[in-house]
Scaffold this motif. Structure first.
Motif, short mmCIF file in Angstrom:
data_model
loop_
_atom_site.label_atom_id
_atom_site.label_comp_id
_atom_site.label_asym_id
_atom_site.label_seq_id
_atom_site.Cartn_x
_atom_site.Cartn_y
_atom_site.Cartn_z
N ASN A 87 44.22 29.43 53.29
CA ASN A 87 42.82 29.47 53.70
C ASN A 87 42.57 28.36 54.73
O ASN A 87 42.93 27.21 54.48
N SER A 126 45.67 29.36 48.10
CA SER A 126 44.90 30.13 47.12
C SER A 126 45.09 29.62 45.70
O SER A 126 44.15 29.56 44.91
N TYR A 161 38.22 37.08 46.23
CA TYR A 161 37.80 36.85 47.61
C TYR A 161 36.33 36.44 47.65
O TYR A 161 35.49 37.01 46.94
N LYS A 163 33.35 33.85 50.32
CA LYS A 163 33.12 33.23 51.62
C LYS A 163 32.64 31.79 51.46
O LYS A 163 31.83 31.49 50.58
N THR A 167 33.41 31.99 56.61
CA THR A 167 34.87 32.07 56.56
C THR A 167 35.34 32.71 55.27
O THR A 167 34.92 32.32 54.18
N PHE A 169 37.68 33.43 52.19
CA PHE A 169 38.60 32.65 51.38
C PHE A 169 39.18 33.52 50.27
O PHE A 169 38.58 34.53 49.88
#
Length: 211
Positions: A87, A126, A161, A163, A167, A169
């Motif tokens: 990320n 992650s 998932y 944001k 962006t 992430f």
């Protein structure tokens, strides 16, 4: 008996089980030779002595799989190695804090080199982003909350998932953890990677695992 074997994308059409069996058998015949493997799938080359990472025909890094994963030479390599790309998010240094999205970290808690930059790129793997359902969550110094946009259950774990600002992430969580819309996350600042916003190269030199 050949001294060099070249496998040009020979394994990408195989399922993972057959791939593993085939590579195990091939080692019996190629153990005393050099094997060059051109691969599209990371799993095929994770047991290599050295990996050459190319971008548009130019070498970005030549190193062991572990060093490429933990000490990427630039942001391209950082997003190349791993089941999930690292990320990455733009960050700024101002008034004694490093800030990205709605997260601010005191510079005193970060490597000295960061103080020389006004803008940079922050990276985090992650698996280094913990949810509040993970015991490690409570030991991390950076905490934030985000809305989940998508979950991908992969059996023993799941990709979550979300944001940060605008962006995208991805975090990894236990597959048995509850599925809820709003999740509390935490990160250990020691697991952050820092890249120059212009050169895309690391700002902080990390210790190599394999020489």
């Amino acid at each position: 008996k050949p001294e060099i074997y070249i496998f040009d994308d020979s394994f990408s059409a195989l399922d993972y089980k057959t791939d593993s069996i085939l590579r195990k058998e091939l080692k019996k015949y190629t153990k005393d030779a050099t094997s060059l493997i051109v691969a599209q799938r990371i799993g095929t080359i994770m047991h290599a002595d050295k990996i050459v990472v190319l971008d548009k025909g130019k070498i970005q890094q030549v190193d062991t799989p572990r060093n490429i994963y933990n000490i990427p030479a630039n942001t391209f390599v950082a997003t190349f190695m791993g089941t999930n790309p690292m990320n990455l998010i733009d960050a700024h240094v101002n008034h004694g804090f490093l800030t990205f999205a709605n997260i601010s970290i005191e510079l005193e808690a970060l490597p000295e080199e960061i103080k020389n930059y006004s803008s940079l790129i922050v990276g985090i793997r992650s698996e280094d982003i913990k949810t509040s359902f993970d015991p490690a969550y409570h030991f991390n110094d950076i905490k934030f909350t985000s809305t989940i946009t998508f979950e991908e259950n992969l059996g023993s774990y799941k990709n979550i998932y979300f944001k940060l600002a605008e962006t995208n992430f991805c975090a990894i969580a236990n597959a048995q953890s509850p599925s809820i819309n709003l999740v509390d996350f935490s990160i250990n600042s020691k697991n952050l990677h820092f890249f120059d916003a212009i050169t895309k190269m690391p700002i902080v030199k990390k210790i190599e695992f394999d020489i």
